[in-house]
Design a protein around this motif. Structure first.
Motif, PDB file in Angstrom:
ATOM      1  N   GLY A 212       9.616  -3.299  -8.591  1.00 25.26           N
ATOM      2  CA  GLY A 212       8.299  -3.262  -9.209  1.00 25.26           C
ATOM      3  C   GLY A 212       7.189  -2.993  -8.216  1.00 25.26           C
ATOM      4  O   GLY A 212       6.269  -2.198  -8.480  1.00 25.26           O
ATOM      5  N   ILE A 213       7.256  -3.637  -7.064  1.00 27.70           N
ATOM      6  CA  ILE A 213       6.240  -3.415  -6.020  1.00 27.70           C
ATOM      7  C   ILE A 213       6.347  -2.002  -5.471  1.00 27.70           C
ATOM      8  O   ILE A 213       5.333  -1.322  -5.249  1.00 27.70           O
ATOM      9  CB  ILE A 213       6.402  -4.451  -4.891  1.00 27.70           C
ATOM     10  CG1 ILE A 213       6.029  -5.850  -5.395  1.00 27.70           C
ATOM     11  CG2 ILE A 213       5.548  -4.083  -3.684  1.00 27.70           C
ATOM     12  CD1 ILE A 213       4.588  -6.000  -5.845  1.00 27.70           C
ATOM     13  N   ALA A 214       7.563  -1.522  -5.258  1.00 26.70           N
ATOM     14  CA  ALA A 214       7.741  -0.144  -4.795  1.00 26.70           C
ATOM     15  C   ALA A 214       7.160   0.836  -5.803  1.00 26.70           C
ATOM     16  O   ALA A 214       6.526   1.840  -5.438  1.00 26.70           O
ATOM     17  CB  ALA A 214       9.229   0.149  -4.566  1.00 26.70           C
ATOM     18  N   GLY A 215       7.356   0.563  -7.086  1.00 23.98           N
ATOM     19  CA  GLY A 215       6.809   1.423  -8.117  1.00 23.98           C
ATOM     20  C   GLY A 215       5.288   1.431  -8.113  1.00 23.98           C
ATOM     21  O   GLY A 215       4.656   2.490  -8.267  1.00 23.98           O
ATOM     22  N   LEU A 216       4.689   0.259  -7.933  1.00 21.18           N
ATOM     23  CA  LEU A 216       3.228   0.181  -7.894  1.00 21.18           C
ATOM     24  C   LEU A 216       2.673   0.976  -6.722  1.00 21.18           C
ATOM     25  O   LEU A 216       1.717   1.749  -6.870  1.00 21.18           O
ATOM     26  CB  LEU A 216       2.793  -1.283  -7.784  1.00 21.18           C
ATOM     27  CG  LEU A 216       1.292  -1.527  -7.636  1.00 21.18           C
ATOM     28  CD1 LEU A 216       0.527  -1.023  -8.849  1.00 21.18           C
ATOM     29  CD2 LEU A 216       1.010  -3.017  -7.396  1.00 21.18           C
ATOM     30  N   VAL A 217       3.264   0.801  -5.554  1.00 23.33           N
ATOM     31  CA  VAL A 217       2.815   1.541  -4.372  1.00 23.33           C
ATOM     32  C   VAL A 217       2.984   3.045  -4.603  1.00 23.33           C
ATOM     33  O   VAL A 217       2.089   3.846  -4.292  1.00 23.33           O
ATOM     34  CB  VAL A 217       3.606   1.099  -3.121  1.00 23.33           C
ATOM     35  CG1 VAL A 217       3.301   2.005  -1.930  1.00 23.33           C
ATOM     36  CG2 VAL A 217       3.270  -0.350  -2.777  1.00 23.33           C
ATOM     37  N   ALA A 218       4.111   3.444  -5.178  1.00 19.27           N
ATOM     38  CA  ALA A 218       4.349   4.865  -5.435  1.00 19.27           C
ATOM     39  C   ALA A 218       3.320   5.428  -6.408  1.00 19.27           C
ATOM     40  O   ALA A 218       2.821   6.545  -6.222  1.00 19.27           O
ATOM     41  CB  ALA A 218       5.763   5.065  -5.980  1.00 19.27           C
ATOM     42  N   SER A 219       2.993   4.676  -7.456  1.00 20.58           N
ATOM     43  CA  SER A 219       2.023   5.174  -8.433  1.00 20.58           C
ATOM     44  C   SER A 219       0.650   5.355  -7.794  1.00 20.58           C
ATOM     45  O   SER A 219      -0.086   6.290  -8.145  1.00 20.58           O
ATOM     46  CB  SER A 219       1.931   4.215  -9.623  1.00 20.58           C
ATOM     47  OG  SER A 219       1.287   2.996  -9.275  1.00 20.58           O
ATOM     48  N   ILE A 405       7.167  -0.472   3.633  1.00 22.95           N
ATOM     49  CA  ILE A 405       8.187   0.551   3.892  1.00 22.95           C
ATOM     50  C   ILE A 405       8.132   1.647   2.834  1.00 22.95           C
ATOM     51  O   ILE A 405       8.307   2.838   3.146  1.00 22.95           O
ATOM     52  CB  ILE A 405       9.594  -0.070   3.964  1.00 22.95           C
ATOM     53  CG1 ILE A 405       9.638  -1.172   5.027  1.00 22.95           C
ATOM     54  CG2 ILE A 405      10.627   1.003   4.287  1.00 22.95           C
ATOM     55  CD1 ILE A 405       9.248  -0.713   6.419  1.00 22.95           C
ATOM     56  N   THR A 406       7.875   1.282   1.589  1.00 22.20           N
ATOM     57  CA  THR A 406       7.747   2.301   0.533  1.00 22.20           C
ATOM     58  C   THR A 406       6.574   3.225   0.834  1.00 22.20           C
ATOM     59  O   THR A 406       6.683   4.455   0.683  1.00 22.20           O
ATOM     60  CB  THR A 406       7.542   1.621  -0.836  1.00 22.20           C
ATOM     61  OG1 THR A 406       8.701   0.837  -1.152  1.00 22.20           O
ATOM     62  CG2 THR A 406       7.331   2.667  -1.936  1.00 22.20           C
ATOM     63  N   TYR A 407       5.459   2.663   1.247  1.00 23.48           N
ATOM     64  CA  TYR A 407       4.281   3.470   1.580  1.00 23.48           C
ATOM     65  C   TYR A 407       4.591   4.441   2.727  1.00 23.48           C
ATOM     66  O   TYR A 407       4.268   5.632   2.648  1.00 23.48           O
ATOM     67  CB  TYR A 407       3.115   2.565   1.964  1.00 23.48           C
ATOM     68  CG  TYR A 407       1.892   3.313   2.419  1.00 23.48           C
ATOM     69  CD1 TYR A 407       1.009   3.879   1.502  1.00 23.48           C
ATOM     70  CD2 TYR A 407       1.618   3.452   3.787  1.00 23.48           C
ATOM     71  CE1 TYR A 407      -0.119   4.569   1.920  1.00 23.48           C
ATOM     72  CE2 TYR A 407       0.496   4.144   4.212  1.00 23.48           C
ATOM     73  CZ  TYR A 407      -0.369   4.702   3.278  1.00 23.48           C
ATOM     74  OH  TYR A 407      -1.475   5.402   3.712  1.00 23.48           O
TER      75      TYR A 407
END
Length: 441
Positions: A212-219, A405-407
């Motif tokens: 969920g956090i990775a998705g938020l950062v990606a969006s 890390i996603t960012y």
């Protein structure tokens, strides 16, 4: 020493991964200790979890996008199922579940080396301290978790990402984000070895908060869809979404009850509390809709059920039925507010509420686990205060690591691929035709 052993020795010396010497005898058990009933249950559970992604999540997400993007959105789940399976076999499983250090595992199962069928070499993986399931079955079970975690992320940036970027990002994310966090919680890492270990029975931190956090950062990094906030972007086919939600609901019993690692009382209780929390979530979301003046919707019913399932996931093996009712209802109130009000207030385009339901729901569920757990079930002596502090600490660590890390991954991929999203004309035309050369009538 054969060629593979030489390669692994050199790789462990030069790669920037802090791998320590492994005591394999403490991790694996001989073939004679395999239990047929436990093995059959975990095999069934693994298939149920795979069923959650294909076709479950594919249909759930596919029905919520616009008609011009339904095939492209469903392809995300199918492509990820194939890609992550190979990556998990090559390196992901080894990094997550073989002995290493508190941060990352080692290379003992690189390319699944050593996981043979020879009766003198076959080993069983210790699951929750009771090693009665063949390692190959445990590996596949955990592979399905890696698949659905990666697929969940795609809901946050649906309808606008390049397919090449999706594949590159998903592959790297599994290795650099999912595998380490999985190791921290389930593979002998620091979250499981602390004085008060984190309670995460089936993936509150590893799967839902992480994805969920990775998705938020990606969006946020990718940006909003063209026309977001101005054009109507209603789901094109709620029949698909409800069908997918039903598959997710049924598959979740493999997700939670399968995490017991055996066909025992713990699995039975996990199955019971999963159903209770899902039902509470479905009813609570409809009640929330009614209280704000909306009609009870099919999308709301599906979202509520999924919210309750997300909330109970970390707690499934640690709580009693009464607590499950509370977790399902409270988590759903939180996800309703996050998906409806929080997204509107801050204006981010979390297309299919990957953060609103999975990220936020995982946070609420993990914290409630630290409050409502039963020492009678957990067989421990942790106090509510110490466990709550441990839950919050590990939630914060997961959020921080996954987001950073996603960012960095997305920034690097943007430079390699010349941007992350499809161009304006392709987005107007839709992913189905512009990327895949297909369309539905």
């Amino acid at each position: 020493m054969n060629k593979l052993s030489k390669f692994l020795t050199v790789a462990m010396m030069i790669l920037p991964l802090p791998v320590l010497a492994a005591d394999l005898n403490s991790w694996w058990r001989p073939l004679s200790q395999i239990d047929g009933g436990n093995t059959a249950w975990v095999m069934t559970s693994a298939v149920l979890v795979l069923f959650m992604t294909i076709p479950g999540l594919a249909l759930f997400y596919g029905g919520m996008v616009r008609k011009k993007n339904v095939l492209g959105t469903m392809m995300h789940s199918f492509a990820i199922a194939a890609l992550v399976s190979v990556i998990w076999m090559v390196i992901g499983y080894s990094l997550a579940f073989t002995p290493g250090n508190g941060f990352i595992g080692g290379f003992d199962r690189f390319l699944l080396h050593g996981m043979g069928l020879d009766k003198f070499r076959e080993m069983t993986t210790i699951v929750n301290g009771e090693g009665t399931v063949p390692e190959s079955v445990f590996m596949f079970f955990q592979m399905t978790f890696a698949i659905i975690s990666t697929a969940i992320v795609t809901g946050a940036f649906a309808e606008r990402l390049k397919f090449s970027v999706l594949l590159l990002f998903s592959g790297l994310w599994v290795i650099l984000v999912y595998a380490p966090i999985c190791h921290w919680v389930w593979g002998g890492g620091f979250m499981s070895q602390s004085k008060t270990p984190v309670m995460d029975f089936a993936g509150g931190t590893v799967v839902h908060i992480n994805a969920g956090i990775a998705g938020l950062v990606a969006s946020l990094v990718i940006g909003k869809r063209l026309g977001f906030g101005r054009d109507v972007m209603a789901p094109h086919n709620m029949v698909l979404t409800l069908t997918g939600a039903a598959m997710l609901w049924v598959g979740w019993f493999g997700f939670n009850a399968g995490s017991a690692g055996a066909a025992d009382a713990s699995a039975g209780m996990a199955m019971a509390v999963t159903q209770i929390a899902a039902a509470a979530g479905a009813l609570t979301w409809m009640l929330c809709e009614k209280m704000v003046g909306h009609k009870p919707s099919a999308l709301g019913l599906a979202s509520g059920a999924i919210s309750g399932l997300v909330g109970i996931t970390p707690a499934a093996g640690f709580v009693e039925p009464q607590a499950a009712l509370i977790i399902g209802a409270v988590t759903t109130i939180g996800t309703f507010c996050a998906s409806v009000y929080l997204k509107r207030k801050f204006g981010y385009d979390d297309s299919l509420d990957a953060f609103g339901i999975h990220g936020f729901g995982g946070i609420v569920g993990s914290i409630l686990t630290g409050i409502l757990f039963s020492n009678a079930i957990f067989a421990g002596d942790a106090s509510i205060l110490s466990q709550l502090v441990a839950q919050i600490k590990d939630v914060v660590i997961t959020i921080a690591y996954s987001s950073v890390i996603t960012y960095l991954l997305l920034q690097g991929i943007a430079k390699i691929c010349g941007g992350l999203r499809i161009d304006r004309d392709a987005e107007h035309q839709g992913m189905d035709l512009s990327i895949h050369g297909e369309r539905i009538e």
